[in-house]
Design an enzyme around this catalytic site. Structure first.
Site, PDB file in Angstrom:
ATOM      1  CG  ASP A 215      -2.048   0.956   1.144  1.00  0.00           C
ATOM      2  OD1 ASP A 215      -2.292   1.479   0.031  1.00  0.00           O
ATOM      3  OD2 ASP A 215      -2.701   1.220   2.167  1.00  0.00           O
TER       4      ASP A 215
ATOM      5  CG  HIS B 138       0.245   2.394  -9.387  1.00  0.00           C
ATOM      6  ND1 HIS B 138      -0.039   1.911  -8.134  1.00  0.00           N
ATOM      7  CD2 HIS B 138      -0.827   3.150  -9.746  1.00  0.00           C
ATOM      8  CE1 HIS B 138      -1.235   2.362  -7.750  1.00  0.00           C
ATOM      9  NE2 HIS B 138      -1.720   3.112  -8.711  1.00  0.00           N
TER      10      HIS B 138
ATOM     11  CG  LEU C 232       9.283 -17.350  -3.839  1.00  0.00           C
ATOM     12  CD1 LEU C 232       9.354 -17.295  -2.313  1.00  0.00           C
ATOM     13  CD2 LEU C 232       9.601 -15.976  -4.423  1.00  0.00           C
TER      14      LEU C 232
HETATM   15  C1  FPP Z   1      -1.689   0.294  -3.328  1.00  0.00           C
HETATM   16  O1  FPP Z   1      -1.308   1.630  -3.432  1.00  0.00           O
HETATM   17  C2  FPP Z   1      -1.228  -0.432  -4.461  1.00  0.00           C
HETATM   18  C3  FPP Z   1      -2.024  -1.051  -5.378  1.00  0.00           C
HETATM   19  C4  FPP Z   1      -3.478  -1.027  -5.326  1.00  0.00           C
HETATM   20  C5  FPP Z   1      -1.450  -1.737  -6.513  1.00  0.00           C
HETATM   21  C6  FPP Z   1      -0.250  -2.553  -6.222  1.00  0.00           C
HETATM   22  C7  FPP Z   1       0.413  -2.811  -7.502  1.00  0.00           C
HETATM   23  C8  FPP Z   1       1.735  -2.781  -7.741  1.00  0.00           C
HETATM   24  C9  FPP Z   1       2.767  -2.555  -6.708  1.00  0.00           C
HETATM   25  C10 FPP Z   1       2.241  -2.927  -9.117  1.00  0.00           C
HETATM   26  C11 FPP Z   1       1.911  -4.188  -9.825  1.00  0.00           C
HETATM   27  C12 FPP Z   1       2.169  -5.439  -9.094  1.00  0.00           C
HETATM   28  C13 FPP Z   1       2.823  -6.521  -9.549  1.00  0.00           C
HETATM   29  C14 FPP Z   1       2.793  -7.768  -8.764  1.00  0.00           C
HETATM   30  C15 FPP Z   1       3.566  -6.529 -10.804  1.00  0.00           C
HETATM   31  P1  FPP Z   1      -2.431   2.737  -3.550  1.00  0.00           P
HETATM   32  O2  FPP Z   1      -2.581   3.096  -4.969  1.00  0.00           O
HETATM   33  O3  FPP Z   1      -3.681   2.284  -2.872  1.00  0.00           O
HETATM   34  O4  FPP Z   1      -1.754   3.887  -2.737  1.00  0.00           O
HETATM   35  P2  FPP Z   1      -2.465   4.986  -1.855  1.00  0.00           P
HETATM   36  O5  FPP Z   1      -3.214   4.261  -0.766  1.00  0.00           O
HETATM   37  O6  FPP Z   1      -1.309   5.775  -1.341  1.00  0.00           O
HETATM   38  O7  FPP Z   1      -3.349   5.771  -2.766  1.00  0.00           O
END
Ligand code: FPP
Length: 225
Positions: A11, A28, A122
């Site tokens: 997150d 991201h 893994l």
């Molecule tokens: C949360 O941050 C993150 C996500 C909803 C997406 C997670 C995805 C990735 C790290 C990239 C793709 C993953 C892989 C496995 C290749 P948020 O956008 O909710 O952040 P915020 O709470 O600060 O708005």
């Protein structure tokens, strides 16, 4: 003891970008770089199963452009990293209902899962269009359609996306939120939870090690004394 199964709620990508006055997409993108690093570190630490929450059933509420961008990152990650993941023996599994994803991504993912299916290194679970309540409903529907009358904990576990895998020993959540957000509700009944203020793009190898060290100091009683 090194936790066998570590599950991570990644997150804070959006906030990471906002703090730098950048569009959320940058957060991201940075988050994917951390995914690559953490997969390697987890493996080298001796973690056997790593589950990453990449896209939840609730994430469809985000703007279409952000969803599209996340999909493209996930597709790119799988395509670009497949060879290296496969060479290091990683076995990829997707947790979630892929049917709502664009066909080209489904093809890419299915190919990657198939290619790595015999690997014994893994186990990398990526939760995509995943929601624990949806997973449980899916499991109950399956049991019902197979006419299963005697429902046990083992039985339920065997119908989840994580079937055959040990439940997480440790759940890590970044960005300081004290929430589970519909993640692995059944499987984390006795998991240790570690929350760090670090935003996901800032999460490092040392942060993972710190989480493991904290886990090692916990006394797990599983309801006993
Ligand atoms: C949360 O941050 C993150 C996500 C909803 C997406 C997670 C995805 C990735 C790290 C990239 C793709 C993953 C892989 C496995 C290749 P948020 O956008 O909710 O952040 P915020 O709470 O600060 O708005």
């Amino acid at each position: 003891m090194i936790p066998v199964h570590v599950a991570i709620i990644m997150d804070g990508n959006g906030r990471w970008a906002k703090r730098r006055s950048l569009p959320r997409a940058f957060g991201h993108k940075e988050g994917v770089k951390v995914v690559k690093k953490i997969v390697k570190v987890a493996d080298s630490l001796g973690i056997k199963i790593l589950t990453l929450y990449a896209f939840s059933t609730e994430n469809w509420k985000r703007p279409h452009s952000e969803i599209k961008f996340l999909f493209s990152l996930i597709k790119q990650f799988i395509k670009k990293e497949l060879e290296e993941l496969n060479n290091s023996g990683v076995k990829l599994r997707i947790l979630g209902d892929l049917s709502k994803f664009p066909k080209n991504i489904i093809k890419e993912i299915e190919y990657a899962c198939c290619i790595t299916s015999k690997n014994i290194g893994l186990e990398l679970n990526i939760a995509l269009n995943y929601g624990a309540r949806q997973e449980l409903i899916h499991a109950f529907e399956e049991m019902y359609s197979q006419g299963i009358k005697k429902i046990t904990e083992k039985m339920v576990s065997s119908f989840l996306y994580t079937a055959g895998q040990r439940d997480p020993d440790l759940v890590i959540r970044t960005s300081g939120e004290f929430r589970i957000s519909n993640f692995l509700l059944w499987q984390i009944a006795y998991s240790e939870i570690y929350i760090t203020d670090k935003l996901w793009p800032d999460f490092t190898e040392n942060d993972l090690k710190q989480a493991v060290v904290t886990f090692q100091k916990r006394k797990r009683r599983f309801g006993g004394i």
